[in-house]
Design a protein around this motif. Sequence first.
Motif: not given
Length: 226
Positions: A146-166
């Motif tokens: 909902x931020x409509x900001x693809x760069x922030x979405x990229x950062x979130x997806x990166x963070x979320x992928x790592x978080x879910x791998x732990x």
Amino acid sequence: MTEPSELSQRVRDLIDNAGYRHNDRLPPERELCQWLGTTRNQLRRVLAELEAQGLIWRHVGRGTFVGARPVLNLTDVTYLGAQIKPEQVVGVRFTIEPQLSRLAALHSTRSDREQMRLCVERCRAAEDWRTYEAWDNNLHHAIARATRNQLFLYFFETLNSVRRSIVWGQPRKTYKPPDDYSSFREHDLILSAISSGEGEQAAQAMLAHLRSVYSRVLPASLEADH
């Protein structure tokens, strides 16, 4: 002939009610057509619409998956998961997700807010922890989109992928979240602030929610944050 809007809702209901988690693979198109009573062309049009909304992603030769398309490959996730400590993941969440909530309050659409509301409701109605965690993850992802900001979405997806791998090892004393589970109220406050366009309030509500979660999961991360 099934109307596209009706078919779209039926696919959404299938995903919602079958307990799929982020990146789970849906059945093959042939099976979906049989279950939904539709043609492959109709189904593909609806899947393309849902993919544009970030609800599913498709990979030729691999299938259709729940959630937005991952930004990292599995090798990257495995590497980062091995290099980063859980406390570091928490610190990055405290930095990024309040800002995502602030931007969502400013830029979210009615459709975005309806999706968030659905996630909040499904969290509260979850019959087990696995289902709750899937919908909680969907809520945080909906806020990022909902931020409509693809760069922030990229950062979130990166963070979320790592978080879910732990593996966090959070102990569970009940089969499902209790009726008075604190995250339910915290989700309500985040959604209310975003829906009202109150960016700073949304950011503070998200920060309070994350602090509440990690006071149970990883208390040492709160000490490191000070």
